[in-house]
Design a protein around this motif. Structure first.
Motif, PDB file in Angstrom:
ATOM      1  N   ASN A 110       0.866  -1.164   0.000  1.00  0.00           N
ATOM      2  CA  ASN A 110       0.000   0.000   0.000  1.00  0.00           C
ATOM      3  C   ASN A 110       0.911   1.225   0.000  1.00  0.00           C
ATOM      4  O   ASN A 110       1.579   1.508   1.000  1.00  0.00           O
ATOM      5  N   VAL A 111       0.962   1.950  -1.102  1.00  0.00           N
ATOM      6  CA  VAL A 111       1.875   3.091  -1.206  1.00  0.00           C
ATOM      7  C   VAL A 111       1.491   4.219  -0.255  1.00  0.00           C
ATOM      8  O   VAL A 111       2.331   5.039   0.102  1.00  0.00           O
ATOM      9  N   TYR A 112       0.227   4.262   0.151  1.00  0.00           N
ATOM     10  CA  TYR A 112      -0.219   5.304   1.077  1.00  0.00           C
ATOM     11  C   TYR A 112       0.034   4.923   2.533  1.00  0.00           C
ATOM     12  O   TYR A 112       0.079   5.780   3.396  1.00  0.00           O
ATOM     13  N   LYS A 113       0.155   3.621   2.787  1.00  0.00           N
ATOM     14  CA  LYS A 113       0.444   3.132   4.143  1.00  0.00           C
ATOM     15  C   LYS A 113       1.483   2.020   4.046  1.00  0.00           C
ATOM     16  O   LYS A 113       1.182   0.849   4.218  1.00  0.00           O
ATOM     17  N   PRO A 114       2.726   2.388   3.752  1.00  0.00           N
ATOM     18  CA  PRO A 114       3.768   1.367   3.558  1.00  0.00           C
ATOM     19  C   PRO A 114       4.054   0.533   4.795  1.00  0.00           C
ATOM     20  O   PRO A 114       4.647  -0.539   4.700  1.00  0.00           O
ATOM     21  N   GLU A 115       3.617   0.988   5.966  1.00  0.00           N
ATOM     22  CA  GLU A 115       3.826   0.214   7.180  1.00  0.00           C
ATOM     23  C   GLU A 115       2.896  -1.006   7.243  1.00  0.00           C
ATOM     24  O   GLU A 115       3.148  -1.958   7.984  1.00  0.00           O
ATOM     25  N   ASN A 116       1.811  -0.983   6.466  1.00  0.00           N
ATOM     26  CA  ASN A 116       0.898  -2.135   6.425  1.00  0.00           C
ATOM     27  C   ASN A 116       1.545  -3.302   5.685  1.00  0.00           C
ATOM     28  O   ASN A 116       2.341  -3.092   4.756  1.00  0.00           O
ATOM     29  N   PRO A 117       1.203  -4.531   6.076  1.00  0.00           N
ATOM     30  CA  PRO A 117       1.777  -5.679   5.369  1.00  0.00           C
ATOM     31  C   PRO A 117       1.258  -5.746   3.926  1.00  0.00           C
ATOM     32  O   PRO A 117       0.174  -5.245   3.631  1.00  0.00           O
ATOM     33  N   PRO A 118       2.034  -6.349   3.043  1.00  0.00           N
ATOM     34  CA  PRO A 118       1.580  -6.479   1.651  1.00  0.00           C
ATOM     35  C   PRO A 118       0.287  -7.292   1.578  1.00  0.00           C
ATOM     36  O   PRO A 118       0.026  -8.154   2.411  1.00  0.00           O
ATOM     37  N   SER A 119      -0.507  -7.001   0.566  1.00  0.00           N
ATOM     38  CA  SER A 119      -1.758  -7.737   0.364  1.00  0.00           C
ATOM     39  C   SER A 119      -1.681  -8.467  -0.977  1.00  0.00           C
ATOM     40  O   SER A 119      -0.928  -8.080  -1.873  1.00  0.00           O
ATOM     41  N   PRO A 120      -2.465  -9.534  -1.120  1.00  0.00           N
ATOM     42  CA  PRO A 120      -2.434 -10.266  -2.384  1.00  0.00           C
ATOM     43  C   PRO A 120      -2.993  -9.414  -3.519  1.00  0.00           C
ATOM     44  O   PRO A 120      -3.933  -8.640  -3.324  1.00  0.00           O
ATOM     45  N   ASP A 121      -2.403  -9.550  -4.674  1.00  0.00           N
ATOM     46  CA  ASP A 121      -2.831  -8.818  -5.865  1.00  0.00           C
ATOM     47  C   ASP A 121      -3.477  -9.824  -6.816  1.00  0.00           C
ATOM     48  O   ASP A 121      -2.800 -10.688  -7.370  1.00  0.00           O
ATOM     49  N   PHE A 122      -4.789  -9.721  -6.975  1.00  0.00           N
ATOM     50  CA  PHE A 122      -5.522 -10.630  -7.856  1.00  0.00           C
ATOM     51  C   PHE A 122      -5.910  -9.900  -9.138  1.00  0.00           C
ATOM     52  O   PHE A 122      -6.238  -8.720  -9.114  1.00  0.00           O
ATOM     53  N   LYS A 123      -5.907 -10.618 -10.228  1.00  0.00           N
ATOM     54  CA  LYS A 123      -6.273 -10.058 -11.535  1.00  0.00           C
ATOM     55  C   LYS A 123      -7.376 -10.899 -12.159  1.00  0.00           C
ATOM     56  O   LYS A 123      -7.296 -12.133 -12.162  1.00  0.00           O
ATOM     57  N   GLN A 124      -8.386 -10.215 -12.690  1.00  0.00           N
ATOM     58  CA  GLN A 124      -9.442 -10.910 -13.430  1.00  0.00           C
ATOM     59  C   GLN A 124      -8.947 -11.188 -14.839  1.00  0.00           C
ATOM     60  O   GLN A 124      -8.347 -10.329 -15.473  1.00  0.00           O
ATOM     61  N   LYS A 125      -9.236 -12.382 -15.316  1.00  0.00           N
ATOM     62  CA  LYS A 125      -8.867 -12.769 -16.681  1.00  0.00           C
ATOM     63  C   LYS A 125     -10.127 -13.200 -17.413  1.00  0.00           C
ATOM     64  O   LYS A 125     -10.898 -14.019 -16.912  1.00  0.00           O
ATOM     65  N   GLY A 126     -10.349 -12.646 -18.583  1.00  0.00           N
ATOM     66  CA  GLY A 126     -11.432 -13.095 -19.446  1.00  0.00           C
ATOM     67  C   GLY A 126     -12.774 -12.436 -19.207  1.00  0.00           C
ATOM     68  O   GLY A 126     -13.750 -12.785 -19.864  1.00  0.00           O
TER      69      GLY A 126
END
Length: 192
Positions: A110-126
Motif C-alpha cells: 500500500n503506497v499510502y500506508k507502507p507500514e501495512n503488510p503487503p496484500s495479495p494482488d488478484f487479476k481478473q482474466k477473461g
C-alpha cells in the motif's frame, strides 16, 4: 451487462456496507430499467432481454505469504461469502452468469500506508473480453435495440463503437462514479 467487480466496488462505496446481496442486485436491475424508461420517454416500449453478470469465482488456491506461511483462500470467510453470492444469482429470472478466472499476481504494498503488510494482488482474466464478445454477438444477431453497461472501464470503447455502428443504443450506468470522458463520448446516454 453488469461488470461484477465494478458493481461490488461501487456498491460498497455507495452503501457503506461490505457485501451486496441478490436482492441488492435485483434492485439495481430494476433501477436501471426505470432509468432507461425515463430517458426514452414515451417513444419506446422496453422489454428486458436478459441481464448478464460478469465476474470471477473467488480465488481458491493455497499460496505462501511473504513470511512463507501458507494461506488457504478457500477457507477464508470472504471466499464463502462470494461463493454464496454468486450461487444466489443463478436463479434470477432472465439472468446469465458469465465467469472469468481470478489469478494471483503477487503481493502489493500500500503506497499510502507502507507500514501495512503487503496484500495479495488478484487479476481478473477473461471478464472484459466476454462483455465485448456478448455485445458483438447481440449486435450481429440483432436481438436487442439497447444495451446498458454497468461499468466504468474505457476498455469497452471498441465494442461500444461496434454495436453503435450496428444501430444499437448504448447506455452506461456508472453508479455515481466519474467516467472517463472518452467513454461518455462513445455512449448514447449516461444514466444518473
Amino acid at each position: 451487462m453488469i461488470d461484477g467487480g465494478f458493481f461490488i466496488q461501487r456498491f460498497k462505496f455507495l452503501n457503506k456496507r461490505k457485501n451486496p446481496t441478490r436482492n441488492d442486485l435485483e434492485n439495481l436491475i430494476k433501477d436501471v430499467i426505470d432509468k432507461v424508461k425515463a430517458k426514452s420517454g414515451n417513444s419506446s416500449i422496453d422489454i428486458l432481454y436478459r441481464t448478464y453478470y460478469y465476474d470471477c469465482l473467488p480465488f481458491d488456491k493455497q499460496i505462501k505469504d511473504i513470511n512463507k506461511k501458507t494461506i488457504d483462500f478457500k477457507k477464508t470467510p470472504i471466499y464463502q461469502q462470494q461463493i454464496e453470492f454468486i450461487e444466489s444469482l443463478k436463479s434470477i429470472d432472465q439472468f446469465a452468469l458469465r465467469l472469468g478466472v481470478l489469478s494471483f499476481a503477487g503481493w502489493k504494498l500500500n503506497v499510502y500506508k507502507p507500514e501495512n503488510p503487503p496484500s495479495p494482488d488478484f487479476k481478473q482474466k477473461g471478464v472484459d473480453i466476454k462483455i465485448g464478445l456478448d455485445m458483438a454477438w447481440m449486435a450481429g444477431k440483432n436481438v436487442v435495440g439497447k444495451i446498458v453497461l454497468v461499468a466504468g472501464d474505457s476498455d469497452f470503447i471498441s465494442p461500444i463503437k461496434f454495436v453503435r455502428r450496428e444501430g444499437i443504443l448504448v447506455y452506461v450506468y456508472p453508479m455515481e462514479n466519474n467516467l472517463n470522458p472518452s467513454l461518455i463520448e462513445h455512449c448514447d446516454f449516461v444514466l444518473s
